[in-house]
Design an enzyme around this catalytic site. Structure first.
Site, PDB file in Angstrom:
ATOM      1  N   SER A 164       7.126   7.578  -1.349  1.00 44.85           N
ATOM      2  CA  SER A 164       8.592   7.613  -1.386  1.00 44.85           C
ATOM      3  C   SER A 164       9.085   7.119  -0.038  1.00 44.85           C
ATOM      4  CB  SER A 164       9.044   9.057  -1.589  1.00 44.85           C
ATOM      5  OG  SER A 164      10.400   9.218  -1.205  1.00 44.85           O
ATOM      6  N   TYR A 203       8.363  18.062   0.253  1.00 44.01           N
ATOM      7  CA  TYR A 203       8.248  16.707  -0.310  1.00 44.01           C
ATOM      8  C   TYR A 203       8.052  15.691   0.819  1.00 44.01           C
ATOM      9  CZ  TYR A 203       9.577  12.729  -3.338  1.00 44.01           C
ATOM     10  OH  TYR A 203       9.605  11.562  -4.053  1.00 44.01           O
TER      11      TYR A 203
HETATM   12  C1  GCO Z   1      15.792  13.503  -3.139  1.00 48.15           C
HETATM   13  C2  GCO Z   1      15.014  12.657  -4.077  1.00 48.15           C
HETATM   14  C3  GCO Z   1      14.098  11.718  -3.355  1.00 48.15           C
HETATM   15  C4  GCO Z   1      13.723  10.632  -4.292  1.00 48.15           C
HETATM   16  C5  GCO Z   1      12.894   9.520  -3.800  1.00 48.15           C
HETATM   17  C6  GCO Z   1      13.469   8.816  -2.646  1.00 48.15           C
HETATM   18  O1  GCO Z   1      15.930  14.687  -3.406  1.00 48.15           O
HETATM   19  O2  GCO Z   1      16.285  12.963  -2.152  1.00 48.15           O
HETATM   20  O3  GCO Z   1      14.291  13.408  -5.002  1.00 48.15           O
HETATM   21  O4  GCO Z   1      13.079  12.421  -2.767  1.00 48.15           O
HETATM   22  O5  GCO Z   1      13.118  11.150  -5.418  1.00 48.15           O
HETATM   23  O6  GCO Z   1      11.581   9.917  -3.598  1.00 48.15           O
HETATM   24  O7  GCO Z   1      12.564   7.974  -2.110  1.00 48.15           O
END
Ligand code: GCO
Ligand code: CA
Length: 256
Positions: free
Chosen positions: A147, A160
């Site tokens: 991401s 994440y």
């Molecule tokens: C968020 C999103 C991101 C996207 C994506 C961006 O909450 O900002 O879920 O994490 O999914 O990965 O690159």
């Protein structure tokens, strides 16, 4: 007919999380380039529907696998099944993942662990299983779906961001150890794409405006706009590309 270097005929690919979202897009792109694709997910009905859809287009799936990527024994069993049925694997796309959106002070140990398990540990585990098949073949392609949050940050997605940043390290670690075996390991870092997982971002006007105004192209990506990157990394065209990240984000990371 795909251009030489982008022709995946005769190649067997496994795409995790391919019953929906970006994974389904990756599966379709690889199938269109000639690969035989094993679909993976947890929902049997969704997998069957996707397999039917590939068959209707004349690019039938090589099979479907149902398992939880965070369950070690289940992964080992699935790869034993794959080895039994096909005896090989040419392309692994580690796409399955999850997220938790909470401020840091509300993020529990459980939230943290769940995201790290799915977005980082599972990618290591599946790659290791795939490498066991790829090393004797002296050829293989591992593609991690990361991401732009592997390069950047926004508040409320700490696990994440940590997992995706870690994934870029894992790409480098595997790339250097397996280059001598003819195996490349790379990542694709998508910007903002309108998946089910991103529906809460689209539904929040402040966040949605932030995405659109932060993206120089001024719009969310179309899942099909990721197809070129995955076919490139899966094919001979990328034979000298390893340990790197291809960002597909409409200019997001280039912009202040
Ligand atoms: C968020 C999103 C991101 C996207 C994506 C961006 O909450 O900002 O879920 O994490 O999914 O990965 O690159
Ligand atoms: Ca085929």
């Amino acid at each position: 007919m795909p251009a030489p270097g982008f022709d995946l005929s005769g190649r067997l690919a496994l795409v995790t999380g391919s019953s929906r979202g970006l994974g389904w897009g990756f599966a379709q792109a690889l199938a269109e380039a000639g690969a035989s694709v094993i679909l993976h997910g947890r929902d049997a009905a969704a997998l069957e529907a996707r397999a039917r859809s590939l068959a209707e287009r004349g690019t039938p799936a090589a099979g479907t696998l149902r398992f939880d990527v965070t369950d070690g024994p289940a992964v080992a069993k699935a790869f034993a099944q794959l080895r039994e049925a096909h005896g090989r694997l040419d392309i692994l796309v580690n796409n399955a993942g999850t997220t938790v959106r909470k401020p840091v002070l509300e993020t529990t140990d459980d939230d943290w662990q769940r995201v790290i398990d799915a977005d980082l540990t599972a990618c290591f585990r599946l790659s290791r299983e795939a490498l066991r098949l790829m090393v004797p073949q002296r050829r293989g392609r591992i593609i991690m779906i990361s991401s732009i949050m592997g390069h950047l940050a926004r508040p409320t997605i700490p696990a994440y961001i940590a997992a995706k940043t870690g994934l870029h390290g894992l790409v480098r670690a595997l790339a250097v150890e397996f280059a001598k075996h003819g195996i490349t390991v790379n990542a694709i870092a998508p910007g903002y794409f309108p998946t089910e997982a991103n529906q809460p971002v689209r539904d929040d006007p402040t966040l949605n405006d932030w995405v659109v105004s932060s993206t120089p192209m001024g719009r969310w990506g179309e899942p099909a706009e990721l197809g070129g990157a995955v076919v490139f990394l899966a094919g001979e065209a990328s034979s000298y590309v390893t340990g790197t990240v291809i960002t597909v984000d409409g200019g997001f990371t280039a912009s202040l």
